[in-house]
Design an enzyme around this catalytic site. Sequence first.
Site, PDB file in Angstrom:
ATOM      1  N   HIS A 196      37.503  49.378  35.543  1.00 39.99           N
ATOM      2  CA  HIS A 196      38.478  49.175  36.630  1.00 39.99           C
ATOM      3  C   HIS A 196      38.544  50.322  37.620  1.00 39.99           C
ATOM      4  CE1 HIS A 196      39.491  45.918  33.937  1.00 39.99           C
ATOM      5  NE2 HIS A 196      40.072  45.351  34.969  1.00 39.99           N
ATOM      6  N   ASP A 204      33.655  41.484  44.026  1.00 41.04           N
ATOM      7  CA  ASP A 204      32.436  40.774  43.599  1.00 41.04           C
ATOM      8  C   ASP A 204      31.611  40.276  44.794  1.00 41.04           C
ATOM      9  OD1 ASP A 204      33.553  41.141  41.106  1.00 41.04           O
ATOM     10  OD2 ASP A 204      34.336  39.098  40.968  1.00 41.04           O
ATOM     11  N   THR A 239      37.514  40.480  47.462  1.00 43.04           N
ATOM     12  CA  THR A 239      36.960  40.556  46.119  1.00 43.04           C
ATOM     13  C   THR A 239      35.936  41.683  46.044  1.00 43.04           C
ATOM     14  OG1 THR A 239      35.503  39.508  44.490  1.00 43.04           O
ATOM     15  CG2 THR A 239      35.299  38.696  46.716  1.00 43.04           C
TER      16      THR A 239
HETATM   17  O1  F6P Z   1      36.806  39.510  40.120  1.00 37.46           O
HETATM   18  C1  F6P Z   1      37.031  40.873  40.120  1.00 37.46           C
HETATM   19  C2  F6P Z   1      36.795  41.456  38.743  1.00 37.46           C
HETATM   20  O2  F6P Z   1      37.016  42.850  38.826  1.00 37.46           O
HETATM   21  C3  F6P Z   1      35.438  41.142  38.133  1.00 37.46           C
HETATM   22  O3  F6P Z   1      34.401  41.898  38.680  1.00 37.46           O
HETATM   23  C4  F6P Z   1      35.719  41.398  36.675  1.00 37.46           C
HETATM   24  O4  F6P Z   1      34.845  40.664  35.861  1.00 37.46           O
HETATM   25  C5  F6P Z   1      37.129  40.918  36.515  1.00 37.46           C
HETATM   26  O5  F6P Z   1      37.719  40.935  37.807  1.00 37.46           O
HETATM   27  C6  F6P Z   1      37.973  41.739  35.580  1.00 37.46           C
HETATM   28  O6  F6P Z   1      39.191  41.112  35.456  1.00 37.46           O
HETATM   29  P1  F6P Z   1      40.453  41.777  34.764  1.00 37.46           P
HETATM   30  O7  F6P Z   1      41.030  42.781  35.720  1.00 37.46           O
HETATM   31  O8  F6P Z   1      41.366  40.618  34.526  1.00 37.46           O
HETATM   32  O9  F6P Z   1      39.976  42.429  33.508  1.00 37.46           O
END
Ligand code: F6P
Length: 355
Positions: free
Chosen positions: A277, A135, A133
Amino acid sequence: MRRQKRLGILTSGGDCPGLNAVIRSVVSHATLTYNWQVFGIPYATRGLLDGKAIPLSIHGLDLRGIDPLLNMGGTILGSINKGDTLEHIDEIVAGYNALGLDALIGIGGDGSLAILNQLQTAGNWQFIAIPKTIDNDVALTEHVVGFDTAVNTIVDALNRLTFTAASHDRVMIVEVMGRSAGHLALHAGIAGGADVILIPEIPYSIQDICLHLQELRDNWGRKFAIVVVAEGAQVAKDSSCCSGCQKPNCGMGQYIASEIRNCSHEQLDIRVSVLGHIQRGGIPSALDRLVATAFGKAAVDLLFNGETGKMVIWHNGKVEAASLDAVLAQSPLRVAPDDYLVETARALGIYIGIQ
Ligand code: F6P
């Protein structure tokens, strides 16, 4: 002749750099050391639901003798984020059985691993988890796959933004990911030379931020500033906000920018960058490749030794295993207010919320 063990591997939740390096390590070790067959399950539990599996072999992992998986971002297996529900638990278990798998390795963050944990119990699977992750909020492990690369990506962005901020005497607000945890903002903010770091675990006051920015100008001759804002940053309950503390629907970075603009009576020239992203992409750092490779090898060894219901963890410089239940009970792991890095940031004069 004994039947070859059939090992499944899937990637679940948001992608991150280093997933393909885990797949490479698992396939190499399982096939070369134990002579198992390895199958990639496309799109996590959706692949199990649809009964889909792709045979993976070390010979299929290279390109003209080059091994691209070690440094390729994303996941060749595909993944799903938030779609990984338990609604179809019986069908998923049936799909797993139909594939004739003897064991499964699941690479995921805390949300995906919680779902996979319930599935492995329901299906009585032999299952080992590998944490990934950006995060960094999976408990009981010092490293997860993907975090280091994301930190480096943000630091690179902060380096670039610093020079343009300094050239125009601007306040640069940089919104970073992290969901409900501030590890990403904290690590990257310190490493990238931020003046303000706002994380979900430590509420901030806009007035304090404005005072801090003023002080930087007046007392330290720093006419620009870098403000790193975690997407889940929280305003202090008793702190008065300029725009009424409405929950932002414009994104945290834009919201903080408008708050600072109001409080500074439009005196500051502010720009916002939402890294989004970009933080999930890119080639994995050396550390992420090492962690991915060591975790993949360890997961295969755990399965060979008959273990199940465990997650590989990095502990005191080596790879060990912890019960997945114990990991999930303490996840998502948030930044402790007395975290050493929080103290470090404060010691360096970085504003990091109300003490
Ligand atoms: O959990 C990883 C993460 O990149 C978080 O930091 C973020 O809030 C979320 O996923 C974004 O998700 P998605 O790719 O579904 O927009």
